[in-house]
Scaffold this motif. Structure first.
Motif, short mmCIF file in Angstrom:
data_model
loop_
_atom_site.label_atom_id
_atom_site.label_comp_id
_atom_site.label_asym_id
_atom_site.label_seq_id
_atom_site.Cartn_x
_atom_site.Cartn_y
_atom_site.Cartn_z
N SER A 73 0.81 -1.22 0.00
CA SER A 73 0.00 0.00 0.00
C SER A 73 0.84 1.28 0.00
CB SER A 73 -0.93 0.00 1.22
OG SER A 73 -0.17 0.02 2.41
N CYS A 74 2.15 1.15 -0.06
CA CYS A 74 3.06 2.29 0.01
C CYS A 74 3.49 2.70 -1.41
CB CYS A 74 4.27 1.90 0.86
SG CYS A 74 5.56 3.14 0.93
N ILE A 75 3.07 3.87 -1.85
CA ILE A 75 3.41 4.36 -3.19
C ILE A 75 4.92 4.56 -3.35
CG2 ILE A 75 3.03 6.20 -4.89
CD1 ILE A 75 0.57 4.39 -4.29
N PRO A 76 5.64 5.21 -2.41
CA PRO A 76 7.10 5.34 -2.56
C PRO A 76 7.81 3.97 -2.59
CG PRO A 76 6.30 6.93 -0.96
CD PRO A 76 5.15 6.02 -1.28
N CYS A 77 7.28 2.99 -1.87
CA CYS A 77 7.87 1.65 -1.89
C CYS A 77 7.81 1.06 -3.30
CB CYS A 77 7.15 0.71 -0.93
SG CYS A 77 7.33 1.12 0.80
N LYS A 78 6.67 1.24 -3.95
CA LYS A 78 6.51 0.73 -5.31
C LYS A 78 7.44 1.44 -6.28
CE LYS A 78 1.83 -0.92 -4.75
NZ LYS A 78 0.45 -0.89 -5.21
N ALA A 79 7.63 2.74 -6.11
CA ALA A 79 8.54 3.49 -6.96
C ALA A 79 9.98 3.03 -6.77
CB ALA A 79 8.41 4.98 -6.68
N MET A 80 10.35 2.78 -5.54
CA MET A 80 11.71 2.35 -5.22
C MET A 80 11.98 0.93 -5.72
SD MET A 80 14.28 3.64 -3.85
CE MET A 80 15.50 3.68 -2.61
N SER A 81 10.93 0.14 -5.85
CA SER A 81 11.06 -1.25 -6.27
C SER A 81 11.78 -1.37 -7.61
CB SER A 81 9.67 -1.87 -6.33
OG SER A 81 9.73 -3.16 -6.86
N ALA A 82 11.46 -0.51 -8.56
CA ALA A 82 12.10 -0.56 -9.88
C ALA A 82 13.60 -0.27 -9.78
CB ALA A 82 11.43 0.43 -10.82
N ALA A 83 13.96 0.72 -8.99
CA ALA A 83 15.38 1.08 -8.83
C ALA A 83 16.14 -0.06 -8.16
CB ALA A 83 15.51 2.35 -8.00
N LEU A 84 15.55 -0.67 -7.16
CA LEU A 84 16.22 -1.78 -6.48
C LEU A 84 16.33 -2.99 -7.40
CD1 LEU A 84 14.70 -1.52 -2.90
CD2 LEU A 84 17.02 -0.93 -3.62
N GLY A 85 15.35 -3.19 -8.26
CA GLY A 85 15.42 -4.27 -9.24
C GLY A 85 16.58 -4.08 -10.19
N ASP A 86 16.82 -2.83 -10.60
CA ASP A 86 17.95 -2.54 -11.49
C ASP A 86 19.27 -2.81 -10.78
OD1 ASP A 86 16.19 -1.77 -13.45
OD2 ASP A 86 16.43 0.38 -13.09
N ILE A 87 19.36 -2.44 -9.52
CA ILE A 87 20.58 -2.70 -8.74
C ILE A 87 20.81 -4.20 -8.61
CG2 ILE A 87 21.62 -2.52 -6.43
CD1 ILE A 87 20.21 0.21 -6.20
N GLU A 88 19.74 -4.92 -8.37
CA GLU A 88 19.85 -6.38 -8.23
C GLU A 88 20.36 -7.01 -9.51
OE1 GLU A 88 17.08 -10.21 -7.01
OE2 GLU A 88 16.13 -8.29 -7.38
N ASP A 89 19.91 -6.51 -10.67
CA ASP A 89 20.35 -7.04 -11.95
C ASP A 89 21.85 -6.82 -12.18
OD1 ASP A 89 17.77 -7.83 -12.45
OD2 ASP A 89 17.30 -6.11 -13.73
N ASP A 90 22.36 -5.69 -11.67
CA ASP A 90 23.78 -5.39 -11.83
C ASP A 90 24.60 -6.26 -10.92
OD1 ASP A 90 23.23 -3.46 -13.70
OD2 ASP A 90 23.38 -1.79 -12.29
#
Length: 46
Positions: free
Chosen positions: A29-46
């Protein structure tokens, strides 16, 4: 690598880790959490 941390594995996976750890406290239910999810996914891929 992304894993779920809970009370039973926190010490082993976070406190005693041999590598740096990023913790993300997330709520569906956290909008900033969802936004941060994409950035963390990119970091995880690296």
């Amino acid at each position: 690598m992304s894993i779920r941390i809970n009370e039973s594995n926190f010490e082993t996976e976070v406190l005693k880790s041999n590598v740096p750890v990023i913790l993300d406290f997330y709520s569906d239910s956290c909008i900033p959490c969802k936004a941060m999810s994409a950035a963390l996914g990119d970091i995880e891929d690296d």
